[in-house]
Design a protein around this motif. Structure first.
Motif, PDB file in Angstrom:
ATOM      1  N   ALA A  16       0.964  -1.191   0.010  1.00 31.34           N
ATOM      2  CA  ALA A  16      -0.014  -0.040  -0.097  1.00 31.34           C
ATOM      3  C   ALA A  16       0.974   1.192  -0.244  1.00 31.34           C
ATOM      4  CB  ALA A  16      -0.799   0.028   1.213  1.00 31.34           C
ATOM      5  N   ASP A  17       0.577   2.133  -0.851  1.00 29.02           N
ATOM      6  CA  ASP A  17       1.306   3.385  -0.763  1.00 29.02           C
ATOM      7  C   ASP A  17       0.532   4.559  -0.040  1.00 29.02           C
ATOM      8  OD1 ASP A  17       3.429   3.097  -2.273  1.00 29.02           O
ATOM      9  OD2 ASP A  17       2.605   3.406  -4.117  1.00 29.02           O
ATOM     10  N   VAL A  18       1.285   4.956   1.131  1.00 29.03           N
ATOM     11  CA  VAL A  18       0.755   6.128   1.687  1.00 29.03           C
ATOM     12  C   VAL A  18       1.937   7.124   2.124  1.00 29.03           C
ATOM     13  CG1 VAL A  18      -0.171   6.919   3.957  1.00 29.03           C
ATOM     14  CG2 VAL A  18      -1.063   4.781   2.718  1.00 29.03           C
ATOM     15  N   GLY A  19       1.811   8.070   1.501  1.00 26.08           N
ATOM     16  CA  GLY A  19       2.797   9.068   1.860  1.00 26.08           C
ATOM     17  C   GLY A  19       2.831  10.142   2.996  1.00 26.08           C
TER      18      GLY A  19
ATOM     19  N   ARG B  41       7.750   7.736   2.393  1.00 30.39           N
ATOM     20  CA  ARG B  41       6.349   6.920   2.410  1.00 30.39           C
ATOM     21  C   ARG B  41       6.151   6.208   3.899  1.00 30.39           C
ATOM     22  NH1 ARG B  41       5.412   1.793  -0.063  1.00 30.39           N
ATOM     23  NH2 ARG B  41       7.436   1.045   0.592  1.00 30.39           N
TER      24      ARG B  41
ATOM     25  N   HIS C 217      -0.859  11.396   2.578  1.00 32.86           N
ATOM     26  CA  HIS C 217      -1.271  11.747   1.567  1.00 32.86           C
ATOM     27  C   HIS C 217      -1.349  10.337   0.753  1.00 32.86           C
ATOM     28  CE1 HIS C 217       0.144  15.856   1.778  1.00 32.86           C
ATOM     29  NE2 HIS C 217       0.829  15.202   2.766  1.00 32.86           N
ATOM     30  N   ARG C 218      -2.369  10.304  -0.097  1.00 34.83           N
ATOM     31  CA  ARG C 218      -2.733   9.260  -0.835  1.00 34.83           C
ATOM     32  C   ARG C 218      -1.964   8.994  -2.066  1.00 34.83           C
ATOM     33  NH1 ARG C 218      -8.732   9.320  -3.087  1.00 34.83           N
ATOM     34  NH2 ARG C 218      -8.416   7.121  -3.914  1.00 34.83           N
ATOM     35  N   SER C 219      -1.587   7.730  -2.581  1.00 37.86           N
ATOM     36  CA  SER C 219      -0.996   7.599  -3.783  1.00 37.86           C
ATOM     37  C   SER C 219      -1.354   8.550  -4.712  1.00 37.86           C
ATOM     38  CB  SER C 219      -1.155   6.199  -4.065  1.00 37.86           C
ATOM     39  OG  SER C 219      -1.114   5.982  -5.640  1.00 37.86           O
ATOM     40  N   GLY C 220      -0.521   9.198  -5.409  1.00 37.41           N
ATOM     41  CA  GLY C 220      -1.096  10.214  -6.526  1.00 37.41           C
ATOM     42  C   GLY C 220      -1.795   9.508  -7.669  1.00 37.41           C
ATOM     43  N   ARG C 221      -1.738   8.370  -8.077  1.00 40.57           N
ATOM     44  CA  ARG C 221      -2.166   7.568  -9.038  1.00 40.57           C
ATOM     45  C   ARG C 221      -3.552   7.271  -8.438  1.00 40.57           C
ATOM     46  NH1 ARG C 221       0.946   2.974  -9.826  1.00 40.57           N
ATOM     47  NH2 ARG C 221      -0.155   2.139  -7.939  1.00 40.57           N
ATOM     48  N   GLU C 222      -3.846   7.122  -7.506  1.00 38.92           N
ATOM     49  CA  GLU C 222      -5.175   6.644  -7.058  1.00 38.92           C
ATOM     50  C   GLU C 222      -5.929   7.971  -6.755  1.00 38.92           C
ATOM     51  OE1 GLU C 222      -5.684   4.544  -3.261  1.00 38.92           O
ATOM     52  OE2 GLU C 222      -4.375   3.028  -4.042  1.00 38.92           O
ATOM     53  N   ALA C 223      -5.358   9.006  -6.228  1.00 36.11           N
ATOM     54  CA  ALA C 223      -5.920  10.165  -5.985  1.00 36.11           C
ATOM     55  C   ALA C 223      -6.664  10.961  -7.224  1.00 36.11           C
ATOM     56  CB  ALA C 223      -5.073  11.213  -5.466  1.00 36.11           C
ATOM     57  N   SER C 224      -5.662  10.749  -8.486  1.00 32.12           N
ATOM     58  CA  SER C 224      -5.978  11.337  -9.756  1.00 32.12           C
ATOM     59  C   SER C 224      -7.110  10.465 -10.342  1.00 32.12           C
ATOM     60  CB  SER C 224      -4.796  11.883 -10.635  1.00 32.12           C
ATOM     61  OG  SER C 224      -3.906  10.567 -10.619  1.00 32.12           O
ATOM     62  N   LEU C 225      -6.802   9.169 -10.429  1.00 29.81           N
ATOM     63  CA  LEU C 225      -7.522   8.163 -11.193  1.00 29.81           C
ATOM     64  C   LEU C 225      -9.119   7.954 -10.636  1.00 29.81           C
ATOM     65  CD1 LEU C 225      -5.317   5.165 -12.348  1.00 29.81           C
ATOM     66  CD2 LEU C 225      -6.411   6.770 -13.826  1.00 29.81           C
TER      67      LEU C 225
ATOM     68  N   VAL D 114      -0.801  15.127 -10.155  1.00 30.31           N
ATOM     69  CA  VAL D 114       0.458  14.731  -9.072  1.00 30.31           C
ATOM     70  C   VAL D 114       1.448  15.569  -9.415  1.00 30.31           C
ATOM     71  CG1 VAL D 114       1.977  12.850  -8.683  1.00 30.31           C
ATOM     72  CG2 VAL D 114      -0.346  12.275  -9.707  1.00 30.31           C
TER      73      VAL D 114
ATOM     74  N   GLN E  92       5.250  11.514  -5.599  1.00 26.82           N
ATOM     75  CA  GLN E  92       4.375  10.474  -6.248  1.00 26.82           C
ATOM     76  C   GLN E  92       3.042  10.378  -5.290  1.00 26.82           C
ATOM     77  OE1 GLN E  92       7.294   7.604  -5.943  1.00 26.82           O
ATOM     78  NE2 GLN E  92       6.286   6.511  -4.515  1.00 26.82           N
ATOM     79  N   PHE E  93       2.767  11.267  -4.587  1.00 26.36           N
ATOM     80  CA  PHE E  93       1.686  11.096  -3.766  1.00 26.36           C
ATOM     81  C   PHE E  93       0.756  12.506  -4.029  1.00 26.36           C
ATOM     82  CE2 PHE E  93       4.964   8.718  -1.616  1.00 26.36           C
ATOM     83  CZ  PHE E  93       4.018   7.443  -1.379  1.00 26.36           C
TER      84      PHE E  93
ATOM     85  N   TYR F 125     -10.223   3.037  -6.207  1.00 28.28           N
ATOM     86  CA  TYR F 125     -10.565   3.805  -7.548  1.00 28.28           C
ATOM     87  C   TYR F 125     -11.817   4.192  -7.723  1.00 28.28           C
ATOM     88  CZ  TYR F 125      -5.704   2.433  -8.747  1.00 28.28           C
ATOM     89  OH  TYR F 125      -4.577   2.527  -8.853  1.00 28.28           O
TER      90      TYR F 125
END
Lengths: 152, 141
Positions: A35-38, A52, A124-132, B21, B26-27, B119
């Motif tokens: 899991a990715d949490v910043g 992370r 912070h959420r993973s940027g990929r998840e937050a934008s997708l 982003v 990357q967050f 998602y």
């Protein structure tokens, strides 16, 4: 009858494909589960770093922080004795990677912190998840629904 | 043709989605991680973990508006009360619910689970099901 069954099956597939994506991971096993949490951490000492979150259990926080060399941040020693030094003080932890981001050398350091050492930390959420997420929510649901309806 | 158009829309949407982003980080820039928290009093709630500050976790969740829930302003701060017990401060008062910031001390946290791969949610499922039936009805006509 067959059409009704087909529609029911399609709806089940649709529900599973969308709702089944999310999963819950214990905060003590974030790293192991991928899991990715910043985090942006400011310590009581005034040091601020980004990185992370690896685990959060009780009052122990394990993080992998990123240090960009330059200014008061340096990498000293060789081999296993390499260490990150910030403003003349050694930063405790295990160096996991040394790489480059453009012209800057970047060091990843795993360290364990006590909550009492932390002045402030944001998550912070993973940027990929937050934008997708919003895109998927807005587009993918109706799209799959429409395609399934057209396919039957 | 409709399938090609749909595929094109998805590609454009995915290409644009990377804009949120910041480079080198990357967050997401705005704090907030979806979590489920259970506390010592046996309650479990879903919301967003924002920060740890002043010795407590700051957790944002929503309360549905109803007779049991009210917002009272004291010294310029909007406090949210549930059954006459203050639960946090109001971040946003909306038509149907109230976004509330709660402070939870680490000692009071029993379990903290992080939601990943979030998602799509039930909103997507409902939108998908509605679209499914709309297309079916239009197809029958």
């Amino acid at each position: 009858m067959n059409t009704t069954l087909g529609r029911a099956a399609a709806l089940v597939v649709l529900a599973l494909s969308l709702a089944g994506c999310a999963r819950y991971v214990e905060s003590s096993e974030l790293d192991a589960s991928g899991a990715d949490v910043g985090v942006v951490v400011t310590l009581e000492t005034g040091e601020t770093a980004v990185g992370r979150l690896l685990s959060l259990e009780g009052d122990e926080v394990r993080v992998e922080l990123t240090y960009r060399l330059g200014g008061g941040t340096d990498l000293r020693g060789l081999g296993d004795r390499r260490r990150v030094v910030v403003d003349g003080k050694d930063v405790p932890g295990e160096i996991t990677a040394v790489g480059r981001d453009g012209a800057t050398t970047v060091v990843s350091l795993r360290r364990s912190l006590r909550l009492q050492e932390i002045d402030e930390m944001t998550f912070h959420r993973s940027g990929r998840e937050a934008s997708l997420g919003p895109v998927v929510a807005a587009v993918l649901g109706p799209l799959i629904g429409a395609l399934l309806a057209l396919a039957i | 043709m409709p399938a090609g158009l749909a595929a094109g829309t998805v590609v454009v949407a995915l290409a644009l989605s990377g804009c949120g982003v910041a480079p080198g980080w990357q967050f997401a820039e705005v704090p907030g991680v979806p979590v489920s928290v259970s506390t010592g009093d046996g309650t479990r709630a879903s919301g967003s973990l924002l920060a740890y500050e002043d010795g407590a976790f700051v957790f944002e969740r929503t309360y549905e508006r109803g007779e049991d829930v009210e917002v009272l302003r004291v010294d310029g701060t909007d406090y949210v009360y549930v059954r006459d017990v203050v639960v946090g401060t109001a971040v946003e008062v909306r038509d149907f619910d109230i976004v509330t910031a709660q402070r939870i001390s680490p000692e009071n946290v029993e379990t903290l689970d992080v939601k990943t791969r979030a998602y799509a949610g039930w909103g997507s499922v409902i939108a998908g099901v509605l679209t499914f039936f709309v297309v079916m009805v239009l197809g029958d006509e």
